[in-house]
Design a protein around this motif. Structure first.
Motif, PDB file in Angstrom:
ATOM      1  N   ASN A 103     -18.758  -1.555   4.134  1.00 27.14           N
ATOM      2  CA  ASN A 103     -17.856  -2.404   3.358  1.00 27.14           C
ATOM      3  C   ASN A 103     -17.537  -3.721   4.062  1.00 27.14           C
ATOM      4  N   TRP A 119      -2.027  -5.732   2.233  1.00 25.33           N
ATOM      5  CA  TRP A 119      -1.886  -4.346   2.679  1.00 25.33           C
ATOM      6  C   TRP A 119      -1.161  -4.376   4.013  1.00 25.33           C
ATOM      7  N   GLU A 154     -10.224   5.167   5.668  1.00 22.43           N
ATOM      8  CA  GLU A 154     -10.372   5.407   4.233  1.00 22.43           C
ATOM      9  C   GLU A 154      -9.383   4.574   3.424  1.00 22.43           C
ATOM     10  N   HIS A 155      -8.144   4.540   3.879  1.00 16.44           N
ATOM     11  CA  HIS A 155      -7.118   3.792   3.156  1.00 16.44           C
ATOM     12  C   HIS A 155      -7.354   2.290   3.242  1.00 16.44           C
ATOM     13  N   GLU A 161      -9.782   1.486   0.530  1.00 20.59           N
ATOM     14  CA  GLU A 161      -9.114   1.487  -0.774  1.00 20.59           C
ATOM     15  C   GLU A 161      -8.320   0.199  -0.966  1.00 20.59           C
ATOM     16  N   LYS A 190     -10.591  -2.800  -1.668  1.00 23.44           N
ATOM     17  CA  LYS A 190     -11.079  -2.802  -3.046  1.00 23.44           C
ATOM     18  C   LYS A 190      -9.989  -3.234  -4.014  1.00 23.44           C
ATOM     19  N   GLN A 191      -8.748  -2.789  -3.762  1.00 22.09           N
ATOM     20  CA  GLN A 191      -7.630  -3.188  -4.622  1.00 22.09           C
ATOM     21  C   GLN A 191      -7.362  -4.673  -4.507  1.00 22.09           C
ATOM     22  N   ARG A 226     -10.103  -6.203  -6.667  1.00 24.32           N
ATOM     23  CA  ARG A 226     -10.079  -5.794  -8.067  1.00 24.32           C
ATOM     24  C   ARG A 226      -8.872  -6.392  -8.799  1.00 24.32           C
ATOM     25  N   TRP A 240       2.340  -0.047  -4.082  1.00 22.86           N
ATOM     26  CA  TRP A 240       0.961   0.465  -4.048  1.00 22.86           C
ATOM     27  C   TRP A 240       0.849   1.544  -2.979  1.00 22.86           C
ATOM     28  N   ALA A 267      -2.159   4.353  -1.250  1.00 23.81           N
ATOM     29  CA  ALA A 267      -3.529   4.860  -1.194  1.00 23.81           C
ATOM     30  C   ALA A 267      -3.549   6.302  -1.698  1.00 23.81           C
ATOM     31  N   ASP A 268      -4.640   6.684  -2.305  1.00 21.08           N
ATOM     32  CA  ASP A 268      -4.775   8.057  -2.815  1.00 21.08           C
ATOM     33  C   ASP A 268      -4.917   9.050  -1.672  1.00 21.08           C
TER      34      ASP A 268
END
Length: 294
Positions: free
Chosen positions: A132, A212, A271-272, A275, A278-279, A282, A291, A293-294
């Protein structure tokens, strides 16, 4: 200030502190039998000694001796007393020097260890990060990138990133088709206790700027306390969450809202970060304080 006056006020502070402490300790420790009660007596005697020396030394020496110098001298006498250096066979005229060296060594460790932890995070190796094109860069590298106009963030972003200075230790950076932008602000802390009250304000600034905003700590023991749980997640006296995520390498066992347990690979943190990147691309408007992270 001449040498004679300096020697006189230092001797006055030292002798009065020692004499007062001994007298007050004998009073406070009466009928105390447990270790905890004796320690409480010691602390009470120390407080009384500090109060008395401060008042009497100011009356005797101010304004000839600056208040700050009197206070610093009382502080040194107190530290020598607490350390009980005489128990280690250290001569009285050397004790202040030993304390100064110990304090200097402690401050050096805080600074050096903090920088080492920052470098540890910035050197995180992960295939998904590389795929990424995400990197965690030090604040010094970000400053260089801004000076060289190497970022494609908006002018408003650049202004914010420039003004925050050392509010953040690292930044999350992503390259897309050769264009590089900052999407995250990271605070790294060897312990959550360190200046966390100030850091939460800095984090709010970043989240309001739609970045973030996260923190990574080596020792998250304090994250088990309600005050710090609320500081991270919101609740109690905190009306909103303090970070998008707080990642602890030790001190906690399980996730608690926005508080996450991570291992030395920082895999969940990575991982976060992906995410969040990408947010950011997007729909950055969704990367507000709510917000998660999942």
């Amino acid at each position: 200030m001449d040498n004679e006056l300096e020697a006189d006020y230092k001797l006055f502070c030292r002798d009065l502190y020692k004499r007062t402490w001994k007298q007050e300790f004998l009073v406070e420790v009466q009928n105390k039998t447990t270790a905890a009660s004796k320690q409480a007596a010691r602390l009470a005697a120390q407080r009384k000694a500090i109060d008395k020396v401060l008042v009497e030394s100011l009356l005797k020496y101010s304004p000839e001796v600056p208040e700050s110098e009197i206070w610093n001298e009382i502080g040194m006498v107190h530290k020598v007393n607490v350390a009980e250096l005489s128990d280690f066979g250290i001569e009285e005229d050397k004790q202040a020097e030993v304390i100064s060296r110990c304090l200097s060594a402690h401050q050096s460790w805080i600074k050096s260890s903090g920088h080492s932890f920052e470098r540890y995070i910035s050197n995180t190796q992960n295939d998904d990060l590389q795929k990424n094109e995400i990197r965690f860069v030090l604040q010094s590298e970000l400053t260089k990138m801004i000076k060289e106009n190497a970022l494609t963030n908006t002018p408003e972003d650049i202004e914010g990133l420039s003004s925050w200075g050392k509010d953040f230790d690292l930044y999350a950076v992503q390259s897309v088709h050769g264009d590089t932008h900052v999407f995250g602000c990271i605070q790294s802390k060897t312990s959550i206790r360190d200046r966390v009250g100030r850091d939460v304000t800095f984090s709010h600034n970043a989240m309001e700027g739609l970045f973030w905003s996260v923190a990574v700590t080596l020792d998250g023991d304090f994250l088990n306390m309600p005050e710090f749980i609320h500081m991270v997640n919101g609740g109690g006296s905190y009306g909103k969450n303090g970070w998008h995520g707080m990642y602890a390498m030790s001190g906690i066992k399980n996730q608690n809202g926005r508080i996450y347990k991570v291992d030395d690979s920082l895999e969940l943190f990575v991982e976060h970060s992906i995410e969040a990147a990408k947010q950011f691309i997007r729909d950055r408007r969704q990367l507000n304080e709510k917000w998660k992270a999942d």
